[in-house]
Motif scaffolding. Structure first.
Motif, PDB file in Angstrom:
ATOM      1  N   ASP A  63       3.296 -24.619 -19.666  1.00 54.77           N
ATOM      2  CA  ASP A  63       1.958 -25.000 -19.619  1.00 54.77           C
ATOM      3  C   ASP A  63       0.695 -24.775 -18.716  1.00 54.77           C
ATOM      4  N   TRP A  64       1.891 -24.636 -17.157  1.00 53.56           N
ATOM      5  CA  TRP A  64       1.162 -24.238 -16.371  1.00 53.56           C
ATOM      6  C   TRP A  64       0.164 -22.599 -16.403  1.00 53.56           C
ATOM      7  N   VAL A  65       1.084 -21.764 -17.157  1.00 50.30           N
ATOM      8  CA  VAL A  65       0.895 -20.379 -17.386  1.00 50.30           C
ATOM      9  C   VAL A  65      -0.317 -19.949 -17.775  1.00 50.30           C
ATOM     10  N   THR A  66      -0.482 -21.328 -19.117  1.00 51.24           N
ATOM     11  CA  THR A  66      -1.235 -21.659 -20.003  1.00 51.24           C
ATOM     12  C   THR A  66      -2.578 -21.931 -19.382  1.00 51.24           C
ATOM     13  N   GLU A  67      -2.527 -22.604 -18.784  1.00 50.53           N
ATOM     14  CA  GLU A  67      -3.315 -23.555 -18.424  1.00 50.53           C
ATOM     15  C   GLU A  67      -4.214 -22.592 -17.359  1.00 50.53           C
ATOM     16  N   GLN A  68      -3.843 -21.875 -16.558  1.00 54.79           N
ATOM     17  CA  GLN A  68      -4.438 -20.824 -15.937  1.00 54.79           C
ATOM     18  C   GLN A  68      -4.375 -19.837 -16.053  1.00 54.79           C
ATOM     19  N   GLY A  69      -4.773 -19.492 -17.297  1.00 55.09           N
ATOM     20  CA  GLY A  69      -5.250 -18.479 -17.986  1.00 55.09           C
ATOM     21  C   GLY A  69      -4.639 -17.066 -17.863  1.00 55.09           C
ATOM     22  N   LEU A  70      -3.073 -16.856 -17.331  1.00 56.88           N
ATOM     23  CA  LEU A  70      -1.939 -15.879 -17.198  1.00 56.88           C
ATOM     24  C   LEU A  70      -1.230 -15.423 -18.241  1.00 56.88           C
ATOM     25  N   ASP A  71      -1.544 -14.202 -18.395  1.00 53.03           N
ATOM     26  CA  ASP A  71      -0.724 -13.716 -19.438  1.00 53.03           C
ATOM     27  C   ASP A  71       0.823 -13.678 -18.954  1.00 53.03           C
ATOM     28  N   ARG A  72       1.735 -13.948 -19.418  1.00 58.25           N
ATOM     29  CA  ARG A  72       2.694 -14.320 -19.527  1.00 58.25           C
ATOM     30  C   ARG A  72       3.731 -12.954 -18.822  1.00 58.25           C
ATOM     31  N   GLU A  73       3.252 -12.210 -19.890  1.00 60.87           N
ATOM     32  CA  GLU A  73       4.193 -11.009 -19.523  1.00 60.87           C
ATOM     33  C   GLU A  73       3.431  -9.658 -18.461  1.00 60.87           C
ATOM     34  N   VAL A  74       2.704 -10.231 -18.119  1.00 58.23           N
ATOM     35  CA  VAL A  74       1.992  -9.631 -16.762  1.00 58.23           C
ATOM     36  C   VAL A  74       2.762  -9.850 -15.708  1.00 58.23           C
ATOM     37  N   LEU A  75       2.556 -11.691 -15.738  1.00 57.49           N
ATOM     38  CA  LEU A  75       3.068 -12.714 -14.837  1.00 57.49           C
ATOM     39  C   LEU A  75       4.783 -12.085 -14.395  1.00 57.49           C
ATOM     40  N   HIS A  76       5.446 -12.428 -16.174  1.00 51.52           N
ATOM     41  CA  HIS A  76       6.856 -11.792 -15.743  1.00 51.52           C
ATOM     42  C   HIS A  76       7.200 -10.674 -14.706  1.00 51.52           C
ATOM     43  N   ASP A  77       6.219  -9.478 -15.273  1.00 56.86           N
ATOM     44  CA  ASP A  77       6.743  -8.044 -14.587  1.00 56.86           C
ATOM     45  C   ASP A  77       6.452  -7.870 -13.014  1.00 56.86           C
ATOM     46  N   TYR A  78       4.790  -8.762 -12.341  1.00 56.16           N
ATOM     47  CA  TYR A  78       4.944  -9.061 -10.972  1.00 56.16           C
ATOM     48  C   TYR A  78       6.135  -9.809 -10.417  1.00 56.16           C
ATOM     49  N   LEU A  79       6.965 -10.422 -11.136  1.00 60.48           N
ATOM     50  CA  LEU A  79       7.813 -11.507 -10.703  1.00 60.48           C
ATOM     51  C   LEU A  79       9.076 -10.358 -10.077  1.00 60.48           C
ATOM     52  N   ASP A  80       9.576  -9.811 -11.444  1.00 57.51           N
ATOM     53  CA  ASP A  80      10.435  -8.786 -12.019  1.00 57.51           C
ATOM     54  C   ASP A  80       9.692  -7.972 -10.377  1.00 57.51           C
ATOM     55  N   THR A  81       8.821  -7.298 -10.216  1.00 60.77           N
ATOM     56  CA  THR A  81       8.311  -6.436  -8.778  1.00 60.77           C
ATOM     57  C   THR A  81       8.965  -6.889  -7.733  1.00 60.77           C
ATOM     58  N   ILE A  82       8.629  -8.449  -7.278  1.00 56.39           N
ATOM     59  CA  ILE A  82       8.690  -9.362  -5.822  1.00 56.39           C
ATOM     60  C   ILE A  82      10.807  -9.574  -6.253  1.00 56.39           C
ATOM     61  N   SER A  83      10.885  -9.621  -7.292  1.00 58.26           N
ATOM     62  CA  SER A  83      12.810  -9.845  -7.253  1.00 58.26           C
ATOM     63  C   SER A  83      13.230  -8.507  -7.005  1.00 58.26           C
ATOM     64  N   ASP A  84      12.584  -6.999  -7.403  1.00 59.49           N
ATOM     65  CA  ASP A  84      12.975  -5.523  -6.987  1.00 59.49           C
ATOM     66  C   ASP A  84      12.893  -5.220  -5.102  1.00 59.49           C
ATOM     67  N   ASN A  85      11.896  -5.886  -5.107  1.00 61.56           N
ATOM     68  CA  ASN A  85      11.317  -5.422  -3.537  1.00 61.56           C
ATOM     69  C   ASN A  85      12.504  -6.657  -2.292  1.00 61.56           C
TER      70      ASN A  85
END
Length: 83
Positions: A6-28
């Motif tokens: 719900d939050w992702v949708t309300e923010q207008g974020l793309d789930r896949e792009v956000l997932h990739d961003y979080l993966d980058t954080i995890s990788d680093n």
């Protein structure tokens, strides 16, 4: 949908792009841990700070690209502390 969806949708974020961003954080995460350990061993060495600054600068840019304001603000604050 769950609360996060719900939050992702309300923010207008793309789930896949956000997932990739979080993966980058995890990788680093290991780089952050390693550089902090190096700073504890030698607080006057500028190299770990430089690496961390670049890393957070890149994460800030990535957050902006995926319109993730919270990630942008957090990375900016961390970058400011290091700069």
């Amino acid at each position: 949908m769950g609360i996060l969806d719900d939050w992702v949708t309300e923010q207008g974020l793309d789930r896949e792009v956000l997932h990739d961003y979080l993966d980058t954080i995890s990788d680093n995460a290991h780089v952050v841990e390693q550089k902090i350990a190096q700073l504890r061993e030698n607080p006057h060495d500028p190299k770990p700070v430089q690496v961390l600054f670049r890393l957070f600068h890149n994460l800030k840019g990535d957050a902006r690209m995926c319109r993730f304001q919270l990630g942008d603000e957090l990375a900016h604050q961390l970058e400011s502390i290091l700069g």
